[in-house]
Structures are given as structure tokens and as C-alpha cells.
Motif scaffolding. Structure first.
Motif, PDB file in Angstrom:
ATOM      1  N   SER A 121       0.586  -1.125  -0.213  1.00 38.36           N
ATOM      2  CA  SER A 121       0.089   0.005  -0.075  1.00 38.36           C
ATOM      3  C   SER A 121       0.759   1.225   0.087  1.00 38.36           C
ATOM      4  CB  SER A 121      -1.033  -0.097   1.364  1.00 38.36           C
ATOM      5  OG  SER A 121      -1.420   1.399   1.700  1.00 38.36           O
ATOM      6  N   TYR A 122       0.519   2.097  -0.974  1.00 35.33           N
ATOM      7  CA  TYR A 122       1.562   3.418  -1.216  1.00 35.33           C
ATOM      8  C   TYR A 122       1.156   4.348   0.324  1.00 35.33           C
ATOM      9  CZ  TYR A 122       3.014   7.857  -2.523  1.00 35.33           C
ATOM     10  OH  TYR A 122       3.609   8.873  -2.708  1.00 35.33           O
ATOM     11  N   LEU A 123      -0.302   4.292   0.419  1.00 33.93           N
ATOM     12  CA  LEU A 123      -0.594   5.326   1.746  1.00 33.93           C
ATOM     13  C   LEU A 123      -0.063   4.705   2.879  1.00 33.93           C
ATOM     14  CD1 LEU A 123      -4.607   5.842   1.194  1.00 33.93           C
ATOM     15  CD2 LEU A 123      -2.315   7.443   0.744  1.00 33.93           C
ATOM     16  N   ARG A 124       0.263   3.418   3.169  1.00 34.22           N
ATOM     17  CA  ARG A 124       0.911   3.013   4.198  1.00 34.22           C
ATOM     18  C   ARG A 124       2.447   3.115   4.353  1.00 34.22           C
ATOM     19  NH1 ARG A 124      -0.818   0.443   8.681  1.00 34.22           N
ATOM     20  NH2 ARG A 124       0.470  -0.655  10.054  1.00 34.22           N
ATOM     21  N   ASN A 125       2.943   2.987   3.153  1.00 32.31           N
ATOM     22  CA  ASN A 125       4.345   2.956   3.248  1.00 32.31           C
ATOM     23  C   ASN A 125       5.161   4.325   2.634  1.00 32.31           C
ATOM     24  OD1 ASN A 125       5.259   0.001   4.127  1.00 32.31           O
ATOM     25  ND2 ASN A 125       3.280  -0.156   2.833  1.00 32.31           N
ATOM     26  N   SER A 126       4.311   5.194   2.156  1.00 31.86           N
ATOM     27  CA  SER A 126       5.237   6.430   1.708  1.00 31.86           C
ATOM     28  C   SER A 126       4.938   7.574   2.653  1.00 31.86           C
ATOM     29  CB  SER A 126       4.413   6.883   0.427  1.00 31.86           C
ATOM     30  OG  SER A 126       4.519   8.224   0.128  1.00 31.86           O
TER      31      SER A 126
END
Length: 748
Positions: free
Chosen positions: A103-108
Motif C-alpha cells: 500500500s502506498y498510503l501505508r508505506n510512503s
């Protein structure tokens, strides 16, 4: 598999990447496997991600392939430990990596971790990361791994075709600056953010502004809103007085002047950006300060905080080495192309290097001393890098490579401080204390303010200045900001001073001043004396400063061992700290702190006999019940496998405790030189005190003074001695100071 490599968002600019350039291993990657799983499902911390390639080790730099997909995916490699990040270690590593979709929202760091999915307009996407095999985080969050700062940018995978846009969703960066987006960021801040972004700052006396409509330089009035420019002048600009004036002649404060016909590319672009953002007036130091009038220049520098905090937005030229480079994406200077690779079953997009990390590691602007306060004091900033423009204020931040506030229908209903993306160049030293500090008593708030000051100086002294005389001037705006904070911090040539009605009494004044005096140069710092300023202040030296008492806790950690602390003024008056600071008002001028020329105090004198070439035997491979080998000719020294260098400070102790060389810079003199001067009484090593901070270390501060005449001396360095709870359990206390003689010093 067919592919198309796009260098921009315009189809006519796309470059066809022949299928032959895609390596066989990359052709076998099934990105459709990731796209079949909604990215929102990957946001669950219990989900491991979607495995796309078991062996992604071919992406580890340096690459030995022409494959464009390998090149893009090389930025997905995650090094989770500093040890693995060392290039020499990487070269000999057998660690294998696997490519996953998360997930981008979790890891960015450019999405509020864990909160993005709670905002209706947010759009998650598939982030590609190559992590070491069998390496998993306890909470499923890989943003704190080796890809934590996104230095090389983030790589995301989308369904084939055009990239859908949305809040926090990576997107193509246009070739030219998107002014509508920039205006939406600024307007949202002005309309929806709190006092931290929208405090009012009055026009300063004799302030001038550039009228971007007709290139005139006019006197500012209270009706004008202005933009400020922060940029790197370049060495030629600062050295040549004629070039500094740039054709502007100030015959009187009220007489309008015009910009010269020839101006730099950065200035041209800044004027264009100002007008396109809907503003008319622009402040640029070169043209708005009469550089040849020392009185006017000093006045403008004094109020630098109001100039930048009063600006509606600061344009920061973080690209290029000087003012002729321009602002990428505005006029002639093109942006470095973003890579977008279109495959049959997906689109691979890179966000380009994460802008905050890029500025800190690559930008010349970030290395300069003057630009530190210009950026920090601004309440809103538009920062131009080689790749894109990004925005940050005291509440939130946005970048062109990710969907922002323009996708939110009701921004007033969102708690943006809570949802703020992590990266920021400046997230500290706000004009008032954060809300969580308001519940503290006055003493705790004051301690936090002291830590704020130490933090600002430590960051500032990492920067470079062309002229030694600028050392304090380029920090004046920050000092004024801290003076207006609650509670206020004043300073004596850069050393913070406590002035608070709630904290009357000599012990507390001495406690805080002790902490101020105990600064030293940090490791890897190149130090040099600035003779135009006192020796006892960090401003009197070039080099990165650090404090013994950091973070600062007065009553719990600080133990001053000096006494009879006094201030000496230019007129010869000598006053104790408490006596002097208990009288006056709320302005630094009331205390005449700029008239202080020296500190007087008494401190214990540490003799040369306390210094020992004192080696722990375990460092030499010697098995013995005794802990130390001393310089007394122990036979074990001769049997040691590696004879240490007596000029290496790492093998010396004060008593039985070592110098804290991980924190402090190696002294400018050898141990032999120091001991020789201590013995002939031309130098002294003075014990100022101890500090037990939040870590397990207990540190002791020694000030090295060179005597001029009588009790008059100048600071020439400092030594920090370290006692660690685990490593020195057999030696829990420093040397006993009670029998050491007192020495009076007038530190100039």
C-alpha cells in the motif's frame, strides 16, 4: 510485452522503448497479479503484500543492464540497516531481495500513515518495494526501512492507460509549473489554517518592495501583500560591491527606483511566478536592501524575521548553484524528466526523488547559512527542485508528484495537522509553543525553548557562510523569533539566556548559562576561529556546534561545577547574572546584552596528570584480569598485537573515562601538545560541569583556555568525557574534583 517509456505527460514527448531492451527476467513479472488486489486491502497491517518477483537482486546498484524497467526498479531496493547501506558491505553481500507490491498510503512518507484511507477523497495505489528475503516488519509498515526517505523516489504500479488522479495518489509531473495547483495550496492555507500559518506581521521601517508590474522599487505600505525570494547569490555576487548594488541607486528612502535592465534568471523567474500566483510585490534582498548603506542594511537584517514571516509565500530556488540557474519549469530552465513506463498490462510511474530528501542531500541552497533562516522563518514555502515544485507551510505539505488539496471538496472538515504528510524542511520553532506544551508549567516550557535554540544553532552551524562577519547576522531573524516566543529566550552573542519573572534566583540563572557555555564542535566538523566575534560563543567559530545539555533538562540533568559567574560589559561594569537579569523589561536592549564582552567565573583546573594513555586491554587482544594498560611501560603493551598511536585521542582517558569522540570533533591539537601547554601553564583545562541526559551516558565538560595575561583567557577548544552506564559499570563515577584547585578566568 511491449513498452513505451514516457519522459513527460505529453504523448508527443514520449520515447518508445523497444521490447528488446526489457530483460527476460522483467518480462516475466506479472504486475497484473498486484493490480488484481485492491491497494486498500494491502493497507491492512496483517497483509504481507503481493509477491511479484522472488529474485529482485538484479535491481541492486550498480546495474549491468540496459533494461529500462531494471533501472526504474533499482530505486525500490530497501536497505533496512545502516550496516547494509554501506557501499563496501553491499559489494560483498549475498543478501537476496524480492519484489512486492504494498500500500502506498501505508508505506510512503507523502501520505499520512494509517490515516489516508479515512479521508474520503484519498486514493491508494500499489507501491513497489524490493525488500530482503525473510525481512518483515512487526506492523507491516516498510516506510521506516531503507526506503524511508524516498531518496530515489517511489515507484508505483497502475492499470494500463492514463493514471487516475486523487488525493495522495502519485501522478505525472507536468513539464511546466502548474500555477493553478500552486494557488490552490496557498489559498487553502490562507483560508483554512490556523494562526501558525496566518499570523499578522507589520511592515518594517523603510521596507522596499519590487513592483512586478513595472519593475519599480517602491516603499512598502500596510496595504501591500508581498512574496519573498530565497536563493543562492553566488560568490561573484557577494564579493563585488558594484554588482551588489545592481544599478539601483537609493537617493532617499522615499524615492522610487527601478530594477536594472539586466537581472539574473532566478530573479526573472521569481517575478513571473509572483504575478502568476496573483501577487504584485516581491521582496529580494539584493534590490530591496540598500547594500551600500550600513545603517539601513543593519536595520533590514534585524527585522528579517518580519520580512519572511510577513510574506504571503516564499519562493525558494533550491535548484542550481547560483542565481543564474533559474527556476525549473518556469521559463527557460527545463525540469529533469520523470520516468513513466507503459507496459501491456500496467503503467509504472516514478514520483522522482522525494523533494525534501533531495533538497537536504543535493541542493546548494540547503548548504548556505543565510538561507537557513529565510526558509525557517517563512510561513509558506514554494520550493523549486530539478524535478518538481513542492509546497509546505506550518500545517501541511504537498508536491506536484502526488494529488493534493485540489482533490478535497470540504477541506475545513479535515484535521490537517493530524493528517499531515511526514516530510518537511522546517517543522520546528513556530512562533508560539505547540499545544501540547501549554499544559506544562513555565519551567518545562522554558526548557523546551532552550532545546529549540540548541536545535536551531546545531542545524544552522552545519551551513556555510562566505563571510565570517555574517555569523550572527544570518541568525538574527531566528533569535528575534525566539525572543517573541512564550516563554522568551534572549541571547548574548548567540548564547541563550533565561529572563523570566517566574525563575528568579542565582542558582537557576547559573544553571542555564552553564548549559549555554557548554557547547563543542561535533564529530566530522572542520573548525576554524572567527576573530571578529568572542571566543566563548559558537558564532566565533566556523564548524558544526553541539551542546552537552541536549535535549535540555535543567534540574534533572545539569550539574554546574563552576562558581561566581559574572558578566563584563564594554564599559567595564561587572555584574552577576542574577543581579543583572532581574532588572529590565521585555526587550533585549533593556539588558544591554549586546554590550557583554566577557564572562567571568571560577572553575576547577584539571592538571596534566589526569590525562592518561590508558588502554583497555580488550582492545589490544590481551587476556588479563586488569582492565587497563597505562603509559607506565607495562610489559603487556609490548606484547600487544597492535601498538596504538599515542597521538590518537581514542586511546586517552581523563581519569579512567574516555573522550566522547563519537559526538565531539577531534581536538585541533595532539595530546602531547595539550599536556605540554598545561605543564608550562600557558593553557588550562577547566572543569565546567556534568550533564546526565535522557540517554544512558553521563558526560563531563572540560573547557580548554589559552591565557593572554593574568586571568584573561580565550577559549581554544573543549573536551567531552563520557561515562556510559553499560560500558563503564566498573567505573560509575568521574574523577573526584574536590581536591582540584580553583582558577579564575575572564573569558574574552
Amino acid at each position: 510485452m511491449t513498452s513505451q517509456l514516457l519522459a513527460s505527460t505529453s504523448p508527443e514527448d514520449s520515447i518508445l522503448a523497444p521490447i528488446s531492451l526489457i530483460c527476460e527476467s522483467c518480462r516475466r513479472i506479472d504486475f497484473g497479479k498486484a493490480l488484481a488486489v485492491p491497494p486498500e486491502a494491502l493497507h491492512d497491517h496483517a497483509t504481507d503484500g503481493v509477491l511479484l518477483d522472488e529474485d529482485a537482486s538484479r535491481f541492486v546498484p550498480p546495474l549491468h543492464t540496459e533494461c529500462p524497467l531494471c533501472r526504474i526498479l533499482s530505486s525500490t531496493i530497501c536497505w533496512y540497516h545502516d550496516y547494509w547501506s554501506d557501499p563496501a558491505t553491499q559489494a560483498g553481500m549475498s543478501t537476496k531481495f524480492s519484489l512486492y507490491a504494498f500500500s502506498y498510503l501505508r508505506n510512503s512518507n507523502w501520505a499520512p500513515r494509517g490515516l489516508g484511507v479515512e479521508i474520503p477523497e484519498s486514493r491508494d495505489s500499489h507501491l513497489l518495494l524490493s525488500i530482503p528475503q525473510n525481512m518483515w516488519t512487526s506492523n507491516g509498515d516498510h516506510s521506516r526501512g531503507g526506503n524511508s526517505d524516498g531518496e530515489l523516489g517511489y515507484v508505483v504500479c497502475f492499470p494500463p492507460g492514463s493514471v487516475e488522479q486523487g488525493l495522495f495518489r502519485p501522478q505525472p509531473i507536468p513539464n511546466r509549473l502548474d500555477y493553478l495547483k500552486a494557488r490552490s495550496w496557498i489559498n487553502d492555507c490562507r483560508e483554512n489554517h490556523s494562526h501558525e500559518c496566518n499570523s499578522v506581521h507589520p511592515i518594517i521601517p523603510n521596507m522596499r518592495l519590487i513592483d512586478c508590474h513595472n519593475s519599480e522599487i517602491v516603499m512598502a505600505d500596510s496595504t501591500m501583500q508581498w512574496v519573498a525570494l530565497s536563493y543562492v547569490w553566488g560568490s561573484q555576487s557577494r564579493m563585488n560591491d558594484t554588482y551588489i548594488s545592481a544599478g539601483v541607486v537609493y537617493n532617499s528612502p522615499s524615492l522610487n527606483c527601478r530594477l536594472p535592465s539586466s537581472i539574473s534568471n532566478t530573479v526573472k523567474d521569481a517575478i513571473l511566478v509572483t504575478t502568476q500566483l496573483g501577487f504584485r510585490y516581491l521582496w529580494i534582498d539584493r534590490y530591496c536592501i540598500n547594500q551600500q548603506d550600513s545603517v539601513d542594511k543593519a536595520l533590514q537584517i534585524k527585522f528579517m524575521d518580519q520580512i519572511y514571516r510577513g510574506a504571503q509565500v516564499a519562493i525558494i530556488a533550491a535548484a542550481g548553484d547560483d542565481e543564474n540557474y533559474g527556476l525549473p519549469g518556469v521559463s527557460d530552465r527545463a525540469r529533469t524528466k520523470q520516468e513513466i513506463l507503459r507496459l501491456d498490462n500496467c503503467t509504472i510511474l516514478t514520483t522522482s526523488p522525494e523533494p525534501v530528501s533531495y533538497v537536504r542531500k543535493k541542493s546548494q541552497w540547503w548548504t548556505r547559512g543565510w538561507t537557513f533562516q529565510e526558509g525557517l522563518l517563512s510561513r509558506r514555502r514554494l520550493i523549486f527542485t530539478e524535478y518538481q515544485m513542492f509546497f509546505e507551510c506550518n500545517t501541511t505539505s504537498w508536491m506536484e508528484a502526488s494529488g493534493g488539496i485540489e482533490h478535497v471538496s470540504m477541506p475545513r472538515e479535515i484535521d490537517w495537522p493530524k493528517c499531515r504528510a511526514s516530510p518537511s524542511l522546517f517543522r520546528y520553532l513556530l512562533p508560539g509553543p505547540p499545544n501540547w506544551r501549554m499544559s506544562m508549567n513555565a519551567e518545562l516550557r522554558l526548557q523546551h525553548r532552550y532545546t529549540d535554540w540548541f536545535t536551531a544553532v546545531m542545524l544552522y552551524t552545519n551551513r556555510n557562510l562566505s563571510f565570517d562577519t555574517d555569523s550572527l547576522d544570518a541568525f538574527t531573524g531566528i533569535a528575534r523569533l525566539m525572543q517573541r516566543a512564550s516563554p522568551p529566550i534572549f541571547h548574548i552573542s548567540g548564547l541563550p539566556i533565561v529572563i523570566s519573572p517566574e525563575n528568579e534566583g542565582a542558582p537557576l540563572f547559573d544553571m542555564y548559562l552553564f548549559a549555554s557555555l557548554c557547547w563543542y564542535h561535533s564529530g566530522r566538523s572542520t573548525t576554524r576561529r572567527r576573530l571578529c566575534l568572542p571566543s566563548w560563543t559558537w558564532a566565533g567559530w566556523a564548524g558544526s556546534a553541539r551542546w552537552l545539555a541536549f535535549p535540555f533538562s535543567a534540574h534533572k540533568g545539569a550539574s554546574p561545577l563552576l562558581r561566581d559567574l559574572k558578566l563584563e560589559f564594554r564599559n567595564g561594569q561587572v555584574s552577576s547574572m542574577a543581579q543583572h537579569l532581574l532588572y529590565g523589561g521585555l526587550d533585549a536592549a533593556d539588558y544591554q546584552l549586546d554590550e557583554v564582552v566577557s564572562f567571568r567565573f571560577e572553575a576547577r583546573e584539571v592538571p596534566s596528570s589526569m590525562f592518561k594513555f590508558n588502554i583497555r586491554k580488550k582492545y589490544l587482544g590481551v587476556d588479563s584480569d586488569d582492565e587497563f594498560i597505562e603509559e607506565s611501560g607495562d610489559e603487556v603493551m609490548e606484547e600487544a598485537e597492535n601498538i596504538p598511536d599515542p597521538d590518537d585521542w581514542a586511546y586517552w582517558t581523563v581519569g579512567v573515562h574516555r573522550l566522547c569522540l563519537k559526538r565531539m570533533a577531534v581536538p585541533l591539537w595532539t595530546p602531547k601538545t595539550l599536556l605540554g601547554h598545561l605543564d608550562d601553564r600557558s593553557w588550562s583545562c577547566l572543569l565546567l560541569g556534568d550533564y546526565r541526559g535522557t540517554s544512558l551516558s553521563h558526560r563531563r565538560f572540560l573547557l580548554v583556555v589559552e591565557w593572554q595575561s593574568g586571568d584573561i583567557g580565550t577559549r581554544i577548544g573543549a573536551l567531552v568525557v563520557d561515562q556510559h552506564y553499560y560500558m563503564d559499570q566498573n567505573y560509575p563515577q568521574f574523577f573526584e574534583e574536590g581536591e582540584l584547585p580553583w582558577r579564575a578566568v575572564c573569558l574574552t
